[in-house]
Design an enzyme around this catalytic site. Structure first.
Site, PDB file in Angstrom:
ATOM      1  N   GLY A  29     -10.602  27.740  -4.321  1.00  0.00           N
ATOM      2  CA  GLY A  29      -9.779  27.776  -3.115  1.00  0.00           C
ATOM      3  C   GLY A  29      -9.050  26.449  -2.901  1.00  0.00           C
ATOM      4  O   GLY A  29      -9.364  25.433  -3.532  1.00  0.00           O
ATOM      5  N   CYS A  30      -8.081  26.475  -1.998  1.00  0.00           N
ATOM      6  CA  CYS A  30      -7.204  25.318  -1.830  1.00  0.00           C
ATOM      7  C   CYS A  30      -7.921  24.132  -1.166  1.00  0.00           C
ATOM      8  O   CYS A  30      -7.868  23.002  -1.670  1.00  0.00           O
ATOM      9  CB  CYS A  30      -5.959  25.712  -1.051  1.00  0.00           C
ATOM     10  SG  CYS A  30      -6.302  26.608   0.475  1.00  0.00           S
ATOM     11  N   TYR A  31      -8.613  24.385  -0.051  1.00  0.00           N
ATOM     12  CA  TYR A  31      -9.349  23.284   0.586  1.00  0.00           C
ATOM     13  C   TYR A  31     -10.419  22.753  -0.361  1.00  0.00           C
ATOM     14  O   TYR A  31     -10.725  21.556  -0.393  1.00  0.00           O
ATOM     15  CB  TYR A  31     -10.070  23.779   1.847  1.00  0.00           C
ATOM     16  CG  TYR A  31      -9.201  24.087   3.030  1.00  0.00           C
ATOM     17  CD1 TYR A  31      -8.463  23.093   3.669  1.00  0.00           C
ATOM     18  CD2 TYR A  31      -9.156  25.368   3.573  1.00  0.00           C
ATOM     19  CE1 TYR A  31      -7.701  23.370   4.796  1.00  0.00           C
ATOM     20  CE2 TYR A  31      -8.407  25.659   4.702  1.00  0.00           C
ATOM     21  CZ  TYR A  31      -7.673  24.656   5.309  1.00  0.00           C
ATOM     22  OH  TYR A  31      -6.935  24.934   6.429  1.00  0.00           O
TER      23      TYR A  31
END
Ligand SMILES: NC(=O)C1=CN([C@@H]2O[C@H](COP(=O)(O)OP(=O)(O)OC[C@H]3O[C@@H](n4cnc5c(N)ncnc54)[C@H](OP(=O)(O)O)[C@@H]3O)[C@@H](O)[C@H]2O)C=CC1
Ligand SMILES: CC(=O)N[C@@H](CCC(=O)OP(=O)(O)O)C(=O)O
Length: 336
Positions: free
Chosen positions: A155-157
């Site tokens: 995921g991005c975070y």
């Protein structure tokens, strides 16, 4: 020439991947797919993304389960740029057709079925695939990515956070028992292209959400090997994530040791840029595949800043790094 298809190609991450694949010298982009009932079916992708006119004019073909076998004919690579539940259901079907699957969703990132019930609200049906899936954090799991047919792209975070934290924990510099505190702000494209009130322009300002409940917290915990406090924020800009992370160093650890840990981890990794005394800014990473890292030490206190484009290093360019690793191409092919 390898052949690839993108499922979920009308979405933000799917459209970015279509562009990376089109530029790749060793891969042919062979098909773009959306759901069977999509409002965009049969439109050219360039009707949705005007910047692609004359570059990618392939149609968005509707795909149902019965069409998967035909869609996979002579296909080597499948990108699932789809929602978690959709990827969960589709990945086994594409794997059964002897393709290598790169999933951008969270459906295969965490090796715990209970996690999916708690954080995603569905019962995971494929524990054997959860075991087989490799977490595609490209700078850290390169060898494992080379040997699997199911890559769970982070995921991005999580990408912003783990890229900043892993060198420090690998080097044993962080005091045990004090959790790293991650505050991260994302642009609105992190929520995808579909219309929703919370991500509509007039509703977004700057605010925290998912406090203590966001699914990226346990994803970070598992892949870092230690628990963190993670608070995401939504900001009124389109793209990018800036994470600010507070840590406490072990007694006697110096700023030089922190610098050295980052050098050791990333000096030979072209996608991670270590800032020399300056601090990262979104304007330097948006539209690029880079993760920029900067930090400051004051006695035992350390603050690390990590900036990425959520759609690129946080999703599509990291997937492209993984494709390059899996098929033996230079890791930066088509992205730098
Ligand atoms: N946006 C971001 O910053 C990041 C996103 N991710 C993850 O990547 C995935 C894609 O995200 P994003 O691009 O933002 O999502 P979008 O909502 O922008 O796009 C989703 C795409 O999936 C398609 N789709 C929906 N259902 C199906 C189906 N049954 N079969 C085929 N296609 C389908 C949609 O088209 P249609 O509905 O018209 O069929 C659309 O093309 C998600 O899992 C997300 O969590 C990961 C990291 C960062
Ligand atoms: C701003 C925003 O809404 N961001 C998304 C995270 C996007 C991401 O990384 O996606 P995964 O869902 O694939 O983990 C969120 O908080 O749910």
């Amino acid at each position: 020439m390898l052949k690839a298809i993108v499922v979920g190609a009308s979405g933000y991450t799917g459209a970015e991947l279509a562009q990376f694949l089109t530029r790749h010298p060793n891969i042919e982009l062979s098909g773009l797919y959306v759901s069977e009932g999509s409002l965009d079916k049969d439109k050219k992708i360039s009707e949705l993304y005007g910047n692609l006119r004359g570059c990618i004019d392939l149609p968005l073909q509707p795909l149902g389960v019965s069409g998967i076998k035909a869609a996979c004919e002579n296909i080597d690579i499948v990108i699932l740029a789809t929602a978690h539940e959709v990827s969960h259901d589709l990945a086994p079907l594409f794997l059964a057709e002897d393709t290598v699957v790169f999933d951008l969703s969270g459906a295969f990132r965490v090796q715990s079925t209970g996690f999916y019930e708690k954080y995603y609200g569905f019962t995971h049906q494929y524990p054997e695939l959860l075991e087989k899936a490799v977490y595609g954090l490209a700078e850290w799991n390169a060898e494992q990515v080379k040997t699997t047919d199911l890559i769970a792209v982070p995921g991005c975070y999580t990408t912003a956070s783990l890229t900043a934290l892993k060198p420090l924990f690998e080097a044993g510099l962080i005091k045990q028992g004090i959790k790293p505190t991650i505050n991260a702000t994302s642009g609105v494209s992190g929520a995808g292209r579909k219309a929703s009130v919370v991500s509509s322009f007039c509703e977004v300002s700057l605010q925290p959400y998912g406090v203590f409940t966001h699914r990226h917290k346990p994803e970070i915990d598992q892949h870092l090997g230690t628990n963190v406090v993670f608070t995401p924020h939504l900001g009124s800009f389109k793209r990018g994530i800036l994470a600010s992370i507070n840590l406490v160093l072990n007694e006697g650890v110096t700023a030089e040791q922190v610098n050295q840990a980052y050098q050791d981890a990333y000096a030979d990794k072209p996608i991670v840029r270590l800032m020399d005394g300056t601090l990262p800014a979104l304007k330097n990473v948006v539209g690029t595949p880079f993760c920029d890292l900067g930090w400051a030490v004051d006695g035992e206190d350390l603050v690390v800043f990590s900036a990425i484009d959520n759609l690129l290093k946080g999703a599509s360019s990291q997937a492209m790094q993984c494709i390059n690793l899996r098929f033996g191409f230079d890791i930066t092919t088509s992205i730098l």
